[in-house]
Design a protein around this motif. Structure first.
Motif, PDB file in Angstrom:
ATOM      1  N   ILE A   1      -5.483  16.736   0.482  1.00 48.42           N
ATOM      2  CA  ILE A   1      -6.402  16.486   1.587  1.00 48.42           C
ATOM      3  C   ILE A   1      -5.975  17.302   2.780  1.00 48.42           C
ATOM      4  O   ILE A   1      -5.044  16.956   3.468  1.00 48.42           O
ATOM      5  CB  ILE A   1      -6.432  14.999   1.957  1.00 48.42           C
TER       6      ILE A   1
ATOM      7  N   ASN B   1     -13.823   8.222   2.446  1.00 47.58           N
ATOM      8  CA  ASN B   1     -14.767   9.209   1.913  1.00 47.58           C
ATOM      9  C   ASN B   1     -15.286   8.802   0.543  1.00 47.58           C
ATOM     10  O   ASN B   1     -16.471   8.930   0.236  1.00 47.58           O
ATOM     11  CB  ASN B   1     -14.106  10.584   1.793  1.00 47.58           C
TER      12      ASN B   1
ATOM     13  N   MET C   1     -10.646   7.182 -11.398  1.00 47.43           N
ATOM     14  CA  MET C   1      -9.595   7.622 -10.471  1.00 47.43           C
ATOM     15  C   MET C   1      -9.917   7.245  -9.033  1.00 47.43           C
ATOM     16  O   MET C   1      -9.770   8.055  -8.124  1.00 47.43           O
ATOM     17  CB  MET C   1      -9.388   9.139 -10.602  1.00 47.43           C
TER      18      MET C   1
ATOM     19  N   ASP D   1     -15.654  12.375  -5.769  1.00 45.51           N
ATOM     20  CA  ASP D   1     -15.515  13.631  -5.050  1.00 45.51           C
ATOM     21  C   ASP D   1     -16.900  14.266  -4.964  1.00 45.51           C
ATOM     22  O   ASP D   1     -17.781  13.939  -5.758  1.00 45.51           O
ATOM     23  CB  ASP D   1     -14.527  14.546  -5.775  1.00 45.51           C
ATOM     24  N   TYR D   2     -17.087  15.205  -4.043  1.00 47.08           N
ATOM     25  CA  TYR D   2     -18.420  15.718  -3.758  1.00 47.08           C
ATOM     26  C   TYR D   2     -19.148  16.305  -4.956  1.00 47.08           C
ATOM     27  O   TYR D   2     -20.240  15.860  -5.317  1.00 47.08           O
ATOM     28  CB  TYR D   2     -18.359  16.754  -2.625  1.00 47.08           C
ATOM     29  N   GLN D   3     -18.541  17.309  -5.578  1.00 50.31           N
ATOM     30  CA  GLN D   3     -19.254  17.950  -6.682  1.00 50.31           C
ATOM     31  C   GLN D   3     -19.504  17.023  -7.870  1.00 50.31           C
ATOM     32  O   GLN D   3     -20.611  16.989  -8.388  1.00 50.31           O
ATOM     33  CB  GLN D   3     -18.545  19.224  -7.131  1.00 50.31           C
TER      34      GLN D   3
ATOM     35  N   LEU E   1      -6.013  -1.115   8.481  1.00 49.73           N
ATOM     36  CA  LEU E   1      -6.167   0.342   8.521  1.00 49.73           C
ATOM     37  C   LEU E   1      -7.597   0.739   8.199  1.00 49.73           C
ATOM     38  O   LEU E   1      -8.120   1.715   8.719  1.00 49.73           O
ATOM     39  CB  LEU E   1      -5.219   1.005   7.522  1.00 49.73           C
TER      40      LEU E   1
ATOM     41  N   PRO F   1      -6.479   3.714  -4.259  1.00 51.50           N
ATOM     42  CA  PRO F   1      -6.132   2.327  -3.948  1.00 51.50           C
ATOM     43  C   PRO F   1      -6.641   1.916  -2.558  1.00 51.50           C
ATOM     44  O   PRO F   1      -6.709   2.745  -1.658  1.00 51.50           O
ATOM     45  CB  PRO F   1      -4.603   2.324  -3.985  1.00 51.50           C
ATOM     46  N   LYS F   2      -6.975   0.637  -2.439  1.00 54.05           N
ATOM     47  CA  LYS F   2      -7.553   0.155  -1.186  1.00 54.05           C
ATOM     48  C   LYS F   2      -6.468  -0.053  -0.133  1.00 54.05           C
ATOM     49  O   LYS F   2      -5.492  -0.742  -0.384  1.00 54.05           O
ATOM     50  CB  LYS F   2      -8.288  -1.159  -1.455  1.00 54.05           C
ATOM     51  N   PRO F   3      -6.654   0.513   1.054  1.00 60.09           N
ATOM     52  CA  PRO F   3      -5.684   0.296   2.124  1.00 60.09           C
ATOM     53  C   PRO F   3      -5.818  -1.116   2.691  1.00 60.09           C
ATOM     54  O   PRO F   3      -6.856  -1.757   2.508  1.00 60.09           O
ATOM     55  CB  PRO F   3      -6.080   1.325   3.187  1.00 60.09           C
TER      56      PRO F   3
ATOM     57  N   GLU G   1      -3.780  10.182   5.321  1.00 59.12           N
ATOM     58  CA  GLU G   1      -4.623  10.971   4.416  1.00 59.12           C
ATOM     59  C   GLU G   1      -5.267  10.122   3.340  1.00 59.12           C
ATOM     60  O   GLU G   1      -6.424  10.328   2.986  1.00 59.12           O
ATOM     61  CB  GLU G   1      -3.785  12.085   3.781  1.00 59.12           C
ATOM     62  N   ASN G   2      -4.504   9.171   2.825  1.00 59.63           N
ATOM     63  CA  ASN G   2      -5.072   8.341   1.772  1.00 59.63           C
ATOM     64  C   ASN G   2      -6.123   7.377   2.284  1.00 59.63           C
ATOM     65  O   ASN G   2      -7.074   7.051   1.579  1.00 59.63           O
ATOM     66  CB  ASN G   2      -3.962   7.609   1.019  1.00 59.63           C
ATOM     67  N   VAL G   3      -5.964   6.927   3.525  1.00 58.23           N
ATOM     68  CA  VAL G   3      -6.996   6.058   4.099  1.00 58.23           C
ATOM     69  C   VAL G   3      -8.302   6.845   4.254  1.00 58.23           C
ATOM     70  O   VAL G   3      -9.387   6.363   3.919  1.00 58.23           O
ATOM     71  CB  VAL G   3      -6.550   5.487   5.471  1.00 58.23           C
ATOM     72  N   ILE G   4      -8.168   8.082   4.740  1.00 60.28           N
ATOM     73  CA  ILE G   4      -9.359   8.932   4.896  1.00 60.28           C
ATOM     74  C   ILE G   4     -10.002   9.203   3.539  1.00 60.28           C
ATOM     75  O   ILE G   4     -11.223   9.133   3.385  1.00 60.28           O
ATOM     76  CB  ILE G   4      -8.991  10.258   5.585  1.00 60.28           C
ATOM     77  N   PHE G   5      -9.178   9.491   2.559  1.00 62.45           N
ATOM     78  CA  PHE G   5      -9.673   9.761   1.213  1.00 62.45           C
ATOM     79  C   PHE G   5     -10.420   8.543   0.678  1.00 62.45           C
ATOM     80  O   PHE G   5     -11.507   8.654   0.105  1.00 62.45           O
ATOM     81  CB  PHE G   5      -8.496  10.121   0.300  1.00 62.45           C
TER      82      PHE G   5
ATOM     83  N   TYR H   1       0.840  -1.203   0.000  1.00 58.48           N
ATOM     84  CA  TYR H   1       0.000   0.000   0.000  1.00 58.48           C
ATOM     85  C   TYR H   1       0.870   1.247   0.000  1.00 58.48           C
ATOM     86  O   TYR H   1       0.672   2.169  -0.802  1.00 58.48           O
ATOM     87  CB  TYR H   1      -0.927  -0.008   1.222  1.00 58.48           C
TER      88      TYR H   1
END
Lengths: 370, 314
Positions: free
Chosen positions: A338, B265, B214, B185-187, B223, B217-219, B258-262, A304
């Protein structure tokens, strides 16, 4: 300072790069410094619109020192006609004119012209020192920018009349009807395509515009020369580390430079924030693998990390390559992707998280602080 | 014969996806890419000359063409008026661009008419598969809805026949489908939902699927299944326990956090999209790395082939 005693900052860029968010954030940041700011936005997302107090369009926001307006084609065009044309009967005639109305409905053109018109009105009437403009992601925005002459030519009454003159032997004021055979045929053809008598509508429009045109023309030229003046205007191109946005950014930059427009900076948005260069990366990678606590998740974890690292490297190189072919005297700002948990974007002050990155922009208008 | 429109907000990857799908289709069928956007980008993805107004074969069975709305209008005037001098006078007149901008839907109708001409080419030159790269969302929707207004304005004559030809073809599920592209993404997701609603309620057209491009990638599960930010951070720090450089440690931790949070979301956004667009299949396309546009296309083509998505899209 400039003729209008305002500094204007225009954000351009392709779709999906974050122009609207950055424009809104910059406006909020400056308004926090006790400056009077006006933000003109084109089509903000719901969340951003409610932060700016825009839920029902063209409403003043609740952020102090900040006035915000969203583009609303029908309403804004009506306002503009009333703004430039002093005679109510002519206003009505223009607003009901079929050409004007089909102009509103056409897919390409109307929105951009009206956005500029709105900006010009803001320059003339609003009591603010700074204007931030978020543009639509199209090249029309820039083609008008490079010369208002085309629009002025189109609306000039004598030219409008010249279009139809060859088809008339003679005409009385306000009553136009085809006198020549060619005129009759042309009128019929055009009526079958467009659904209205073009020649009639053009002539009525010409007459209605006649009373206001000279004044309108002068004011448009003044506003436009302000936009071209690097002292009063800054154009910022916003892009993201993707091929398509960099590609379009290149086209926009080329247009700006070719037309001698005040390009002042580039903002690279959505950058991976924590770049670790290749050398450091290599020195830590194998030892890292050894040093991570062994458990079943170790390989997954490492893979990862490697995936993320690769993505970051790639974007870093894309941006670097792009940056290397740009003129050196521009302001470069990188904004990481982010910054906050997007769920928590609920108040204007959340956008202030961008302040450390966007503050550099204020060097572009520091000469206007008086 | 198949007609596909690839639609979506600006910047989501329509042109890349159009190019990749066309490349795959062209392996079995004679395929044409129609670009309604800026044509230069396609030439980068497919490593070919910039598409012009005439269809051009770039490799076996794969053709590209660019439709320029202004040129369509100019050609129409020339053909319709037949008298060369008169049409030249009109086109050269400074008012012409304004008039052409005001004709309600005329340019758009002519673009669609041109697409129809290519779709219904005589059998010798006909393409089995036509895929259209459309302009950003709002414009594409306008494009599809003009037949309604035009039908009301033009009640008879050859123009009406051509308007009906467009309407009948678009209505026909066996011929025409829309592929909607978005990003997590939101919009973009908001806009995708709006577009889905419009297609269902207002347009008489069929949506084949939604592609979410886009996708991050999966954590690793460890995590992913943390319940709070605090737990996430401590799990990450645990992995990096033996790294002593605090700056490096922070950087590594931040990247992962940050990428896990992304990712989380993105999953939430996609779930809300899927809940809304009942019955329409949604597919995630991962984010790819490449050092050239052509490299990006190659990876996307491989992804489509490996996952057999193109079979579904057919």
């Amino acid at each position: 300072m400039s003729f209008f005693k305002k500094h204007i900052t225009i954000f351009c860029g392709s779709g999906g790069v974050g122009k609207t968010t950055i424009s809104a954030a910059t406006a909020i940041i400056e308004s926090q410094k006790n400056k009077k700011v006006f933000a003109l936005t084109i089509d903000p997302a719901q969340r951003l619109a409610s932060i700016l107090g825009l839920k029902n369009s063209s409403k003043s926001s609740k952020v102090e020192n900040l006035k915000v307006s969203m583009l609303n084609v029908k309403k804004d065009l009506t306002d503009l006609v009333k703004f430039y044309c002093h005679y109510p009967c002519n206003q009505e005639s223009i607003l009901h004119n079929k050409i004007f109305n089909s102009f509103l409905e056409s897919v390409s053109g109307a929105e951009e012209y009206i956005a500029w018109g709105k900006l010009f009105k803001i320059l003339e009437t609003e009591d603010c020192k700074f204007v931030f403009v978020d543009t639509a992601p199209s090249n029309y925005a820039l083609s008008f920018f490079s010369s208002p002459e085309r629009l002025l030519q189109i609306l000039e009454p004598s030219r409008l009349l010249k279009l139809i003159r060859p088809f008339y032997k003679q005409y009385k004021t306000n009553t136009f009807s085809p006198q020549t055979k060619a005129g009759t045929i042309l009128n019929r053809i055009i009526k079958s395509i467009l659904g209205f008598e073009l020649i009639n509508e053009v002539s009525h429009l010409a007459v209605s515009l006649d009373t206001m045109f000279e004044d309108f023309r002068e004011r448009v030229i003044q506003a436009h020369s302000t936009l071209k003046d690097p002292h009063s205007t800054s154009i910022i191109v916003v892009t993201s580390p993707h091929f398509h946005s960099l590609f379009e950014a290149n086209l926009i930059i080329k247009t700006l430079i070719d037309n001698n427009l005040p390009l002042k900076g580039i903002i690279f948005n959505r950058i991976s924030n924590y770049h670790i260069d290749q050398a450091s990366s290599n020195t830590i990678l194998q030892p890292l693998a050894d040093r991570i606590q062994p458990n079943i998740e170790k390989d997954n974890f490492l893979n990862y990390y490697l995936t993320l690292q690769e993505k970051e490297e790639n974007e870093y190189h894309l941006i670097r390559k792009f940056k290397n072919q740009l003129p050196q005297n521009l302001l470069y700002i990188e904004v990481p992707s982010i910054l906050w948990n997007r769920e928590s974007l609920s108040t204007a002050s959340d956008l202030l998280a961008l302040k450390p990155y966007l503050d550099k922009l204020s060097t572009l208008w520091s000469h206007c602080e008086q | 014969m198949k007609l596909r429109f690839v639609c979506g907000k600006g910047g989501v990857g329509k042109t890349l996806i159009t190019s990749a799908l066309a490349e795959i289709y062209s392996r079995k069928e004679k395929t044409l890419i129609i670009s309604l956007n800026q044509p230069e980008l396609i030439s980068k993805y497919l490593d070919c000359p910039v598409p012009s107004n005439e269809p051009f074969e770039i490799t076996d069975n794969l053709w590209v063409v660019h439709i320029d709305s202004q040129k369509c209008l100019n050609d129409f005037i020339k053909n319709f008026l037949k008298v060369g001098l008169v049409s030249k006078w009109i086109i050269d007149h400074p008012l012409y661009p304004f008039i052409s901008a005001t004709a309600p839907g005329l340019k758009e109708f002519l673009m669609l008419d041109r697409i129809m001409d290519m779709f219904f080419s005589p059998p010798v030159t006909r393409w089995d598969h036509i895929i259209v790269d459309t302009p950003a969302t709002g414009h594409a929707l306008n494009l599809f809805s003009i037949t309604h207004g035009l039908k009301a304005a033009i009640k008879k004559g050859p123009l009406r026949k051509r308007i009906l030809r467009i309407e009948e073809t678009f209505k026909n599920k066996k011929l025409t489908k829309i592929i909607l592209v978005t990003v997590p993404d939101y919009q973009p997701i908001e806009e995708a939902i709006t577009m889905f609603d419009k297609i269902n309620d207002k347009l008489n057209m069929h949506l084949s699927c939604i592609l979410i491009n886009m996708f991050p990638p999966k954590p690793p599960n460890l995590l992913l299944h943390t319940r709070s930010k605090k737990t996430l951070l401590s799990t990450i720090n645990n992995f990096f326990r033996n790294i002593y450089d605090p700056k490096l440690k922070m950087k590594l931790s931040k990247i992962i956090e940050e990428n896990v949070i992304f990712y989380k979301n993105s999953q939430i956004l996609v779930k809300s999209l899927i809940a809304h667009v009942t019955n329409i299949p949604c597919y995630k396309i991962p984010y790819f790395n490449a050092d050239s546009e052509y490299g990006l296309l190659t990876q996307l083509v491989k992804f489509f082939m490996d996952t057999h998505i193109e079979n579904v899209l057919l």
